[in-house]
Enzyme design. Structure first.
Site, PDB file in Angstrom:
ATOM      1  N   ASP A   1     -47.618  11.859 -35.933  1.00 22.74           N
ATOM      2  CA  ASP A   1     -48.439  10.808 -35.185  1.00 22.74           C
ATOM      3  C   ASP A   1     -47.258  10.805 -33.938  1.00 22.74           C
ATOM      4  O   ASP A   1     -46.390  10.197 -33.883  1.00 22.74           O
ATOM      5  CB  ASP A   1     -48.733   9.555 -35.728  1.00 22.74           C
TER       6      ASP A   1
ATOM      7  N   LYS B   1     -53.886   5.777 -26.010  1.00 23.64           N
ATOM      8  CA  LYS B   1     -52.920   5.113 -25.572  1.00 23.64           C
ATOM      9  C   LYS B   1     -52.248   6.062 -24.217  1.00 23.64           C
ATOM     10  O   LYS B   1     -53.085   5.972 -23.227  1.00 23.64           O
ATOM     11  CB  LYS B   1     -51.790   5.177 -26.701  1.00 23.64           C
TER      12      LYS B   1
ATOM     13  N   TYR C   1     -48.137   2.979 -38.195  1.00 21.97           N
ATOM     14  CA  TYR C   1     -49.265   2.218 -37.410  1.00 21.97           C
ATOM     15  C   TYR C   1     -49.845   1.419 -38.375  1.00 21.97           C
ATOM     16  O   TYR C   1     -50.377   1.849 -39.479  1.00 21.97           O
ATOM     17  CB  TYR C   1     -49.768   3.431 -36.336  1.00 21.97           C
TER      18      TYR C   1
ATOM     19  N   ARG D   1     -72.410  18.112 -31.338  1.00 21.73           N
ATOM     20  CA  ARG D   1     -71.453  17.659 -32.464  1.00 21.73           C
ATOM     21  C   ARG D   1     -70.367  19.122 -32.707  1.00 21.73           C
ATOM     22  O   ARG D   1     -69.394  18.803 -32.686  1.00 21.73           O
ATOM     23  CB  ARG D   1     -71.959  17.382 -33.594  1.00 21.73           C
TER      24      ARG D   1
END
Ligand SMILES: *Cc1c(COP(=O)(O)O)cnc(C)c1O
Length: 394
Positions: A182, A207, A109, A57
């Site tokens: 973003d 994306k 978004y 992690r």
């Protein structure tokens, strides 16, 4: 060994994308391709003494190689990969505390809108949604407790372009406000927000950065040591981390990012120009078109637009549904940025979670269709759109 530092300041984008983060000597055996370290834990040589990694992690070599490459592409010093784009957003917002305030662009978004209104709000952090094309509106929305400005440019699905440098300047004149961009729609190949004064760049890596529609991932890139340290801590402490396998896939995808973005850019502008003349189409929203209201700004701030754009037709919901039912190459699906072309209806799909009055204000009507132009032959895509528009208005 594994020293790619010489590449970072001077090499071009494609060279950095291919070489930064890994070289064949890095892990022994001369592996040309980045290995996948599929392990959750690492042997220690003595209690609290390790070879650079202790637990998956907090760090993993495959992930760290990807992060190095992502940082270089944006001109940043550090990048953190997260389990999803919204995971990146959640972690970045966790820099704030209860009582702080966010000023966000209004057509952010849909998932970010939902996160701010329905999750972050409950934790005592309020958000004002503002039209970012008017600097005065942003200035008026900034309160004493405003700690973050959330920019998305171009926006989704209206493709509004906002001035990152002007907003960053305003933010710095009003105190210590973190400016986040973003940059999912453009990637660092087409826009580098840190160069314009932004503090943090966030991505839905899902994306374009991955580009093959087979991974969900997010990232944040910074060039400030304090922000890097805080985001690295949150990555480990909150645990929103991606798998080594996904990090391998995205790192592989970065190798063709420059090529893919060139093709998306060229094909989408060609189709947008053609659609503008289509008798059934009333409006095409694409920042690369001279008719776009912020075309000049887009030319200054970006090196072109990607494959996502929207158009409005003369019909309504019935025609939109028929169009989406008739397209053959375009796949009816949410998301964007893959090699395959997608089409969707924001009012019922990606933006259904945005309150109706807000959708109406933004112009997200039932006649607005969003396309993500993939890497297929441009002529085939135009033929497909044309036959589906004909069928929709029969
Ligand atoms: C998809 C998307 C997100 C969310 O990313 P996920 O990887 O789906 O969590 C955030 N911002 C933009 C602009 C997006 O398109």
């Amino acid at each position: 060994m594994g020293d790619d530092g010489f590449l970072k300041p001077k090499a071009g984008f494609a060279t950095q994308a291919i070489h930064v983060g890994h070289d064949p000597d890095k892990f022994g055996y001369g592996s040309v391709v980045l290995p996948i370290f599929n392990t959750s834990t690492f042997k220690q040589i003595a209690p609290a003494e390790n070879l650079g990694y202790d637990y998956g992690r907090s760090g993993n070599p495959t992930r760290n190689c990807l992060e190095e490459c992502l940082a270089a592409l944006d001109g940043g010093t550090d990048a953190m990969a997260y389990a999803s784009g919204l995971g990146a957003t959640t972690t970045v917002v966790s820099l704030l505390s209860s009582g702080d305030h966010i000023v966000s662009i209004d057509d952010v978004y849909g998932g970010t809108n939902r996160l701010f209104r329905r999750v972050v709000d409950r934790l005592g952090i309020k958000t004002s949604f503002v039209n970012f094309t008017d600097l005065n509106d942003i200035s008026e929305a900034i309160q004493e407790n405003t700690k973050m400005i959330w920019i998305e440019t171009p926006t989704n699905p209206i493709l509004k372009v906002v001035d990152i440098a002007a907003i960053a300047k305003l933010a710095k004149s009003r105190g210590n406000i973190i400016v986040v961009v973003d940059n999912t729609f453009l990637t660092p190949y087409l826009q580098r927000p840190l160069d314009f004064g932004a503090d943090i760049v966030v991505y839905s890596v899902t994306k374009y950065l991955n580009g093959h529609s087979d991974v969900i991932m997010g990232a944040a890139v910074v060039k400030d040591a304090d922000l890097a340290e805080r985001l690295r801590f949150l990555q480990m402490a909150m645990g929103v981390v991606p798998s080594p396998m996904d990090c391998f896939l995205v790192n592989r995808s970065l190798k063709t990012l420059a090529l893919r973005m060139e093709r998306h850019k060229k094909s989408s502008l060609h189709i947008a120009k053609w659609l503008q003349k289509h008798p059934k189409v009333t409006e095409v929203m694409h920042p690369g078109l001279p008719t776009h209201p912020q075309h000049e700004l887009a030319k200054r701030q970006t090196s072109g637009h990607s494959g996502v754009f929207s158009f409005r037709h003369i019909g309504g919901l019935k025609e939109s549904k028929k169009f989406l039912d008739t397209v053959k190459i375009f796949i009816l699906a949410e998301s964007l940025g893959g090699y395959e072309s997608l089409a969707e209806l924001p009012s019922l799909m990606t933006h259904a979670s945005v309150p109706e009055h807000q959708r109406a204000e933004l112009g997200i009507s039932d006649s607005l269709i969003r396309l993500s132009i993939g890497l297929e032959d441009t002529e085939d895509l135009m033929e497909d759109i044309d036959q589906a528009l004909k069928a929709a208005f029969e």
